[in-house]
Design an enzyme around this catalytic site. Structure first.
Site, PDB file in Angstrom:
ATOM      1  N   TYR A 153      38.968  49.997  48.659  1.00  0.00           N
ATOM      2  CA  TYR A 153      37.957  48.942  48.523  1.00  0.00           C
ATOM      3  C   TYR A 153      38.661  47.624  48.218  1.00  0.00           C
ATOM      4  O   TYR A 153      39.484  47.549  47.301  1.00  0.00           O
ATOM      5  CB  TYR A 153      36.999  49.306  47.381  1.00  0.00           C
ATOM      6  CG  TYR A 153      35.898  48.298  47.143  1.00  0.00           C
ATOM      7  CD1 TYR A 153      34.929  48.044  48.111  1.00  0.00           C
ATOM      8  CD2 TYR A 153      35.813  47.602  45.942  1.00  0.00           C
ATOM      9  CE1 TYR A 153      33.901  47.129  47.886  1.00  0.00           C
ATOM     10  CE2 TYR A 153      34.796  46.687  45.701  1.00  0.00           C
ATOM     11  CZ  TYR A 153      33.838  46.459  46.674  1.00  0.00           C
ATOM     12  OH  TYR A 153      32.829  45.552  46.449  1.00  0.00           O
ATOM     13  N   ASP A 247      46.550  45.387  46.529  1.00  0.00           N
ATOM     14  CA  ASP A 247      45.344  45.033  45.800  1.00  0.00           C
ATOM     15  C   ASP A 247      45.413  45.749  44.450  1.00  0.00           C
ATOM     16  O   ASP A 247      45.076  46.927  44.332  1.00  0.00           O
ATOM     17  CB  ASP A 247      44.121  45.458  46.617  1.00  0.00           C
ATOM     18  CG  ASP A 247      42.822  45.120  45.914  1.00  0.00           C
ATOM     19  OD1 ASP A 247      42.842  44.872  44.700  1.00  0.00           O
ATOM     20  OD2 ASP A 247      41.777  45.123  46.596  1.00  0.00           O
ATOM     21  N   LYS A 275      39.822  42.033  37.374  1.00  0.00           N
ATOM     22  CA  LYS A 275      39.354  42.947  36.319  1.00  0.00           C
ATOM     23  C   LYS A 275      40.063  42.753  34.973  1.00  0.00           C
ATOM     24  O   LYS A 275      39.683  41.881  34.216  1.00  0.00           O
ATOM     25  CB  LYS A 275      39.430  44.387  36.789  1.00  0.00           C
ATOM     26  CG  LYS A 275      38.437  44.695  37.934  1.00  0.00           C
ATOM     27  CD  LYS A 275      38.102  46.147  38.029  1.00  0.00           C
ATOM     28  CE  LYS A 275      37.406  46.516  39.332  1.00  0.00           C
ATOM     29  NZ  LYS A 275      35.957  46.477  39.272  1.00  0.00           N
TER      30      LYS A 275
HETATM   31  C1  LIG Z   1      40.659  47.504  44.297  1.00  0.00           C
HETATM   32  C2  LIG Z   1      39.559  46.498  44.264  1.00  0.00           C
HETATM   33  N1  LIG Z   1      39.677  45.381  44.996  1.00  0.00           N
HETATM   34  C3  LIG Z   1      38.736  44.419  44.999  1.00  0.00           C
HETATM   35  C4  LIG Z   1      37.596  44.561  44.246  1.00  0.00           C
HETATM   36  C5  LIG Z   1      36.548  43.486  44.251  1.00  0.00           C
HETATM   37  O1  LIG Z   1      36.613  42.799  43.042  1.00  0.00           O
HETATM   38  P1  LIG Z   1      35.347  41.977  42.503  1.00  0.00           P
HETATM   39  O2  LIG Z   1      34.292  42.973  42.174  1.00  0.00           O
HETATM   40  O3  LIG Z   1      35.910  41.241  41.310  1.00  0.00           O
HETATM   41  O4  LIG Z   1      34.942  41.042  43.600  1.00  0.00           O
HETATM   42  C6  LIG Z   1      37.420  45.711  43.465  1.00  0.00           C
HETATM   43  C7  LIG Z   1      36.208  45.882  42.641  1.00  0.00           C
HETATM   44  O5  LIG Z   1      35.912  46.916  42.117  1.00  0.00           O
HETATM   45  C8  LIG Z   1      38.422  46.707  43.480  1.00  0.00           C
HETATM   46  O6  LIG Z   1      38.299  47.837  42.778  1.00  0.00           O
END
Ligand SMILES: Cc1ncc(COP(=O)(O)O)c(C=O)c1O
Length: 434
Positions: A153, A247, A275
């Site tokens: 994700y 990521d 986060k």
């Molecule tokens: C690995 C990863 N990348 C990107 C995101 C997206 O982040 P945000 O919810 O701050 O937009 C998340 C959100 O859970 C994530 O777990």
């Protein structure tokens, strides 16, 4: 399901949360701020506040919190150092729309934690930061397509919301109504852990700008990269001039201070943090090579009213201070291994098939399979029984969410972990007799 449909006839064990949800559903679409939160069973809980590793709901029930706001609250709730830093900053302003000390001080500290990076770009959410990374990679390479992996994700933007929950292994269908169809054409979704697939694709195509990956597949099972996989991906990207993007929205500052880069010793070109980085406030960052991130000085747009505001950076400063204290990461490992082992023992004692994965303070419980080693395993797990288990846990004061990821904070104690294991055992008994 909405709060105003058939569901309203159900007698709630959480009457005040129920009432709040019904009222909220008349002003807020879905009654809570994201569609995912609205799927909580029997309905989303409403909280009055938190302290340390606990939360209190509208009905006065206390919970040990393993959701941590879906990850950000790595210091728990109301950490005194974080509160003091934010209080101190807010008296001097929330945002200046220009430079300030924390903007580069915190950047310098992050660059020390991630020595492979030379520059920082501030952003607000993981979704935004992934979009910026994609744009930078496209500008750097002059190519438009990119690779991601099934089950990973990278936020909910049009280009990235592809192949997160594909219906079949070969299906890269769009995930949201209203998404541009070009998203499915530009994203190539491969299988996690199979470097040969990447090698084949990059040999066949010369239009791939970037490879995005969660270095630990946290969003679908908390699955570590197979031995040598990250190293091989790095080599293949180098061979084909492709930008490698880790990521680390979940893993950064969590599975080690220097995230997956430190833990696995592989350096990507761009790292994305969000986060945990500001201990609960909304902050994201891109870290990477100057040659890439400085493209924003040369025609690549990277904008945002709230980028790098002093309020969130004050929170980040306090978070970095707390996480830099000796023993923090050792304690994360000890406590989360204790929790994971306790869950495994409880499952075994109940003769229940399930898998418990753990990397740093991130623990994943799934039911139905004895091991979960890749995304296709994860897709076969028994989500229905897990949802029932969650409800039994909730009834007994443990707050965890669907998807099965449990986060630990610096505020969790050994006693809370042991209490949780006992409750987990009780919840399994309840599940068996249901
Ligand atoms: C690995 C990863 N990348 C990107 C995101 C997206 O982040 P945000 O919810 O701050 O937009 C998340 C959100 O859970 C994530 O777990």
């Amino acid at each position: 399901m909405t709060a105003t449909g058939e569901e309203t006839k159900v007698i709630s064990e959480w009457p005040k949360s129920r009432e709040a949800w019904e009222r909220a559903s008349r002003s807020v679409s879905g009654g809570v701020a994201t569609a995912l939160r609205a799927t909580a069973r029997p309905h989303p809980l409403f909280f009055t506040g938190g302290a340390g590793a606990t939360l209190t709901d509208f009905d006065g029930n206390d919970y040990i919190d393993y959701v941590l706001g879906w990850g950000p609250n790595i210091l728990g709730h109301g950490n005194p150092a974080l509160v003091a830093a934010v209080q101190d900053q807010i008296t001097r302003g929330a945002t200046y729309g220009s430079g300030h000390l924390l903007e580069f001080e915190i950047a310098e500290r992050l660059l020390q934690a991630f020595p492979c990076a030379e520059r920082v770009l501030w952003s607000n959410t993981g979704t935004e930061a992934n979009l910026s990374a994609l744009r930078i990679a496209r500008a750097a390479t002059g190519r438009e397509h990119f690779v991601k992996f099934a089950g990973h994700y990278h936020g909910w933007s049009d280009p990235m919301l592809v192949g997160y929950r594909p219906r079949a292994e070969s299906d890269i269908a769009l995930e949201s109504r209203g998404q541009a169809t070009s998203s499915a054409e530009l994203a190539h979704v491969l299988n996690w852990g199979r470097a040969e697939e990447l090698e084949t694709l990059l040999t066949e195509r010369d239009d791939i700008a970037a490879v995005f990956l969660e270095p630990v597949l946290c969003n679908s099972g908390v699955i570590e990269p197979p031995l040598g996989f990250l190293e091989r991906v790095r080599e293949i990207c180098d061979e084909h001039g492709v930008v490698l993007i880790f990521d680390e929205v979940i893993t950064g500052l969590r599975i080690a201070f220097g995230g997956a880069v430190e833990r696995y010793g592989v350096a990507p070109d761009i790292i994305i943090l969000a986060k945990a980085v500001a201990g609960g406030l909304s902050l994201a960052a891109l870290l990477g090579k100057a040659s890439l991130l400085d493209l924003t000085l040369n025609g690549v747009t990277h904008a945002g009213t709230y980028n790098g505001n002093p309020l969130v950076l004050a929170a980040a400063g306090a978070t970095l201070d707390e996480l830099s204290k000796p023993g923090v990461y050792e304690r994360f490992e000890t406590l989360s291994a204790r929790l994971a082992n306790g869950f495994r023992d409880a499952l075994a004692a109940h003769n229940m098939t399930g898998a418990v994965n753990q990397v740093g303070p991130v623990v994943q419980v799934t039911l139905g399979l004895p091991t979960v080693e890749d995304f296709s395993d994860f897709q076969k797990t028994d989500q229905e029984s897990y949802a029932k288990l969650l409800l039994e846990l909730l009834r007994r004061g443990i707050f965890a969410v669907a998807g099965g990821r449990w986060y630990l904070s610096t505020a969790h104690t050994e006693a809370q972990i042991d209490h949780t294991i006992g409750i987990f055992d009780e919840a399994l008994t309840a599940l068996e007799s249901a």
